[in-house]
Design a protein around this motif. Structure first.
Motif, PDB file in Angstrom:
ATOM      1  N   GLN A  25     -72.141 -68.311  58.358  1.00  0.00           N
ATOM      2  CA  GLN A  25     -71.712 -67.093  59.039  1.00  0.00           C
ATOM      3  C   GLN A  25     -72.622 -65.944  58.603  1.00  0.00           C
ATOM      4  OE1 GLN A  25     -67.649 -66.064  58.276  1.00  0.00           O
ATOM      5  NE2 GLN A  25     -67.630 -64.395  59.755  1.00  0.00           N
ATOM      6  N   VAL A  26     -73.202 -65.281  59.600  1.00  0.00           N
ATOM      7  CA  VAL A  26     -74.113 -64.176  59.311  1.00  0.00           C
ATOM      8  C   VAL A  26     -73.303 -62.919  59.014  1.00  0.00           C
ATOM      9  CG1 VAL A  26     -75.955 -62.743  60.205  1.00  0.00           C
ATOM     10  CG2 VAL A  26     -75.869 -65.175  60.806  1.00  0.00           C
ATOM     11  N   ARG A  27     -73.651 -62.271  57.920  1.00  0.00           N
ATOM     12  CA  ARG A  27     -72.984 -61.020  57.551  1.00  0.00           C
ATOM     13  C   ARG A  27     -74.011 -60.008  57.107  1.00  0.00           C
ATOM     14  NH1 ARG A  27     -67.487 -62.759  54.229  1.00  0.00           N
ATOM     15  NH2 ARG A  27     -66.462 -63.787  55.980  1.00  0.00           N
ATOM     16  N   LEU A  28     -73.815 -58.765  57.540  1.00  0.00           N
ATOM     17  CA  LEU A  28     -74.647 -57.637  57.123  1.00  0.00           C
ATOM     18  C   LEU A  28     -73.720 -56.546  56.615  1.00  0.00           C
ATOM     19  CD1 LEU A  28     -76.021 -59.041  59.802  1.00  0.00           C
ATOM     20  CD2 LEU A  28     -77.641 -57.174  59.564  1.00  0.00           C
ATOM     21  N   MET A  29     -74.023 -56.021  55.446  1.00  0.00           N
ATOM     22  CA  MET A  29     -73.169 -55.000  54.830  1.00  0.00           C
ATOM     23  C   MET A  29     -74.016 -53.793  54.477  1.00  0.00           C
ATOM     24  SD  MET A  29     -70.167 -54.070  53.820  1.00  0.00           S
ATOM     25  CE  MET A  29     -69.214 -55.589  53.712  1.00  0.00           C
ATOM     26  N   GLU A  30     -73.819 -52.697  55.210  1.00  0.00           N
ATOM     27  CA  GLU A  30     -74.548 -51.464  54.927  1.00  0.00           C
ATOM     28  C   GLU A  30     -73.796 -50.628  53.904  1.00  0.00           C
ATOM     29  OE1 GLU A  30     -75.019 -52.070  59.507  1.00  0.00           O
ATOM     30  OE2 GLU A  30     -73.434 -52.251  58.007  1.00  0.00           O
ATOM     31  N   ARG A  31     -74.570 -49.944  53.076  1.00  0.00           N
ATOM     32  CA  ARG A  31     -74.016 -49.022  52.083  1.00  0.00           C
ATOM     33  C   ARG A  31     -74.969 -47.842  51.938  1.00  0.00           C
ATOM     34  NH1 ARG A  31     -72.253 -53.859  49.247  1.00  0.00           N
ATOM     35  NH2 ARG A  31     -70.002 -53.828  49.060  1.00  0.00           N
ATOM     36  N   THR A  35     -77.602 -58.883  53.231  1.00  0.00           N
ATOM     37  CA  THR A  35     -77.348 -59.906  54.237  1.00  0.00           C
ATOM     38  C   THR A  35     -76.946 -61.224  53.580  1.00  0.00           C
ATOM     39  OG1 THR A  35     -79.590 -60.804  54.330  1.00  0.00           O
ATOM     40  CG2 THR A  35     -79.142 -58.846  55.656  1.00  0.00           C
ATOM     41  N   SER A  36     -76.244 -62.026  54.347  1.00  0.00           N
ATOM     42  CA  SER A  36     -75.921 -63.388  53.937  1.00  0.00           C
ATOM     43  C   SER A  36     -75.816 -64.240  55.197  1.00  0.00           C
ATOM     44  CB  SER A  36     -74.614 -63.438  53.140  1.00  0.00           C
ATOM     45  OG  SER A  36     -73.538 -62.966  53.925  1.00  0.00           O
ATOM     46  N   SER A  78     -87.884 -50.664  53.776  1.00  0.00           N
ATOM     47  CA  SER A  78     -88.464 -51.641  52.857  1.00  0.00           C
ATOM     48  C   SER A  78     -87.506 -52.823  52.740  1.00  0.00           C
ATOM     49  CB  SER A  78     -88.718 -51.021  51.477  1.00  0.00           C
ATOM     50  OG  SER A  78     -87.505 -50.572  50.896  1.00  0.00           O
ATOM     51  N   ARG A  79     -87.994 -53.885  52.112  1.00  0.00           N
ATOM     52  CA  ARG A  79     -87.145 -55.065  51.983  1.00  0.00           C
ATOM     53  C   ARG A  79     -87.367 -55.715  50.623  1.00  0.00           C
ATOM     54  NH1 ARG A  79     -88.357 -58.599  56.824  1.00  0.00           N
ATOM     55  NH2 ARG A  79     -87.088 -60.153  55.707  1.00  0.00           N
ATOM     56  N   ASP A  80     -86.318 -56.388  50.145  1.00  0.00           N
ATOM     57  CA  ASP A  80     -86.372 -57.149  48.910  1.00  0.00           C
ATOM     58  C   ASP A  80     -85.900 -58.557  49.261  1.00  0.00           C
ATOM     59  OD1 ASP A  80     -85.978 -58.386  46.457  1.00  0.00           O
ATOM     60  OD2 ASP A  80     -85.203 -56.591  45.487  1.00  0.00           O
ATOM     61  N   ASN A  81     -86.838 -59.460  49.445  1.00  0.00           N
ATOM     62  CA  ASN A  81     -86.471 -60.810  49.878  1.00  0.00           C
ATOM     63  C   ASN A  81     -85.657 -61.542  48.816  1.00  0.00           C
ATOM     64  OD1 ASN A  81     -87.752 -60.455  52.335  1.00  0.00           O
ATOM     65  ND2 ASN A  81     -89.644 -61.473  51.688  1.00  0.00           N
ATOM     66  N   ALA A  82     -85.885 -61.235  47.560  1.00  0.00           N
ATOM     67  CA  ALA A  82     -85.127 -61.898  46.490  1.00  0.00           C
ATOM     68  C   ALA A  82     -83.650 -61.518  46.540  1.00  0.00           C
ATOM     69  CB  ALA A  82     -85.710 -61.531  45.135  1.00  0.00           C
ATOM     70  N   ARG A  83     -83.375 -60.318  47.035  1.00  0.00           N
ATOM     71  CA  ARG A  83     -81.984 -59.844  47.142  1.00  0.00           C
ATOM     72  C   ARG A  83     -81.450 -59.927  48.565  1.00  0.00           C
ATOM     73  NH1 ARG A  83     -80.507 -56.818  42.556  1.00  0.00           N
ATOM     74  NH2 ARG A  83     -82.249 -56.380  41.163  1.00  0.00           N
ATOM     75  N   SER A  84     -82.279 -60.411  49.515  1.00  0.00           N
ATOM     76  CA  SER A  84     -81.871 -60.490  50.932  1.00  0.00           C
ATOM     77  C   SER A  84     -81.342 -59.153  51.420  1.00  0.00           C
ATOM     78  CB  SER A  84     -80.809 -61.592  51.127  1.00  0.00           C
ATOM     79  OG  SER A  84     -81.326 -62.856  50.773  1.00  0.00           O
TER      80      SER A  84
END
Length: 115
Positions: free
Chosen positions: A1-7, A24-25, A70-76
């Motif tokens: 299940q795709v989830r996106l959580m903005e903060r 993301t997950s 920007s993005r941090d692939n290690a933290r998705s």
């Protein structure tokens, strides 16, 4: 299940800064292009910034020189650093990804900039 959580949204003064994050997950984050959109009351949702899987970025003219994606692939996780905020940046900000050609959105985070 795709989830996106903005903060990271909130109230800022004109000229101030905020940093949004979107965790993301359920997706293979590192292979996906990511995007931030925003929607102000009474207006359509608009694209703000994009970042490809390779790290190439693009911005709508209104935010060029003020916002950085920007993005941090290690933290998705994808980020949006917003500097020199203006009242017209007031909107709900959404994270977006396409997975198997289906669009996914987070619940959004509200940014309000006072003059």
């Amino acid at each position: 299940q795709v989830r996106l959580m903005e903060r990271g949204g909130g109230l800022a003064q004109s000229g101030g800064s905020l940093r949004l994050s979107c965790a993301t997950s359920g997706v293979n984050f590192k292979i996906h292009d990511m995007a931030w959109y925003r929607q102000a009351p009474g207006k359509e949702r608009e694209l703000v910034a994009t970042i490809t899987s390779a790290g190439t970025t693009d911005y709508v003219d209104d935010v060029k020189g003020r916002f950085t994606i920007s993005r941090d692939n290690a933290r998705s996780t994808v980020y949006l650093q917003m500097n020199n905020l203006k009242p017209e940046d007031t909107a709900r900000y959404y994270c977006h990804v396409e997975n198997y050609r289906l669009p996914y959105w987070g619940q959004g985070t509200q940014v309000t900039v006072s003059s």
